[in-house]
Design an enzyme around this catalytic site. Structure first.
Site, PDB file in Angstrom:
ATOM      1  N   ASP A 163     -56.185 -24.758  44.627  1.00  0.00           N
ATOM      2  CA  ASP A 163     -55.305 -24.731  43.468  1.00  0.00           C
ATOM      3  C   ASP A 163     -56.081 -24.499  42.180  1.00  0.00           C
ATOM      4  OD1 ASP A 163     -56.344 -27.375  44.054  1.00  0.00           O
ATOM      5  OD2 ASP A 163     -55.091 -28.144  42.439  1.00  0.00           O
ATOM      6  N   GLU A 177     -55.842 -30.513  44.013  1.00  0.00           N
ATOM      7  CA  GLU A 177     -56.990 -31.230  43.428  1.00  0.00           C
ATOM      8  C   GLU A 177     -56.796 -31.471  41.940  1.00  0.00           C
ATOM      9  OE1 GLU A 177     -60.905 -31.614  41.371  1.00  0.00           O
ATOM     10  OE2 GLU A 177     -59.420 -30.015  41.159  1.00  0.00           O
TER      11      GLU A 177
END
Length: 359
Positions: A71, A130
């Protein structure tokens, strides 16, 4: 295709698939398509992947895990529809430095360096979410559902470090400090109690508070407290009866979550506030004396630094996996609009890690 071009092309392809936090499925699908059938075993957990390049059964060799998140932070409005592009030896794209360049290096190493040319078995841990709260990070799900990851002798998070070997990390704790007053007309403030003014003692104290240096493994980590948001007031002519501040405490290796929480709560009592801990992420020791960390330092030639930020090395350490940070991205570019990656750093990162992995 040269190594340099292969790394650049792979990173560009990863960046071409949008993956802001919460929207990682398309990128995970694409990476899974690339690795499924190419490696001994691939496991998917939600929108995260574990590639066990040499299979799941222990071989008697140490296991090294190369870790990276899929991400990015939410895409800046000015970056929408403009990237990726190469220019002047750089790749411009959301997530180029943080950390699709690192993911590209990990994938390329797994493909180009067969088991016979490594001293270890190899795993890739590519996970989602994350860039959000600790509890929502899918690395936690991966560690629970793929137990093979927890037997790694060393994990390397290929976070942006400018190709420095950054050891350990500071922990991070967020708390809401609430100040309570009493409303009144702003023309007659003596009839009330201004909650925003009560917060002034906290702000004055933190403005003067020096950092606290803590040493671990010969490296200096700095403990700091900062107010990062403050809110109060309901109208411009009303004395506010509530004021809340977000306090972020970055604390050094060796301090527990309970100790960090106790320090935040003591500060709140000192300034007359009520504290509610809202997010807690542990610190990570430096592992400076770990034999594989020493091997990595010697073979890579990377300069050594303390990680004055939080990364998932701390979550890995909680699971019993020694971990360190080393990646090609530029730390100053993380989370920036117009984010870029120096393409030469990709090849440098690959070669540093290749020297570490070879017998």
């Amino acid at each position: 295709m040269t190594l340099a071009e292969a790394l650049a092309a792979r990173t560009e392809a990863l960046c071409a698939v949008r993956s802001p936090i919460g929207e990682e499925r398309a990128l995970c699908d694409e990476v899974e398509r690339q690795v499924r059938g190419r490696f001994a075993e691939v496991r998917r957990v939600k929108n995260s992947l574990v590639v066990l390049a040499d299979g799941a059964a222990p071989s008697g060799r140490p296991l090294v895990a190369l870790c990276g998140h899929l991400d990015t932070v939410p895409i800046h409005a000015e970056d929408e529809g403009r990237f990726p592009r190469r220019e002047g030896g750089r790749l411009y794209a959301p997530g180029a430095s943080d950390m699709k360049g690192g993911v590209a290096v990990a994938l390329e190493l797994a493909e180009r360096l067969p088991a016979a040319e490594r001293f270890c078995d190899l795993a890739l841990v590519l996970y989602s979410r994350e860039e959000g709260p600790f509890e929502e990070n899918e690395l936690g799900d991966v560690l629970r559902e793929v137990p093979e990851v927890s037997r790694a002798a060393l994990a390397l998070c290929l976070e942006p470090t400018d190709n420095a070997l950054q050891l350990g990390c500071v922990g991070s704790m967020h708390a809401t400090l609430r100040f309570t007053g009493r409303s009144a007309h702003s023309a007659r403030p003596w009839q009330g109690e201004n909650a925003v003014h009560k917060a002034g003692e906290l702000l004055r104290l933190l403005h003067r508070l020096p950092f606290h240096a803590v040493h671990d493994g010969g490296l200096e980590y700095r403990e700091v407290m900062s107010v990062t948001r403050i809110e109060g007031g309901r109208a411009r002519n009303v004395v506010p009866d509530q004021c809340t501040a977000n306090l972020n405490f970055r604390f050094a290796p060796g301090r527990s979550l309970d100790s960090a929480a106790a320090e935040v709560e003591e500060l709140a009592r000192r300034v007359g506030a009520e504290a509610t801990i809202t997010d807690r992420s542990p610190s990570c020791p430096s592992y400076a004396d770990h034999p594989l960390v020493r091997r990595l330092r010697e073979r890579s030639g990377a300069r050594l630094e303390a990680k004055q930020a939080w990364t998932d090395v701390a979550r890995l350490a909680q699971a019993g996996v020694p971990a360190a940070n080393l990646g090609p991205g530029a730390t100053a570019q993380a989370h920036q609009a117009g984010e870029w990656l120096d393409l030469a750093e990709l090849e440098r990162s690959y070669l540093m890690l290749e020297r570490f992995l070879r017998p």
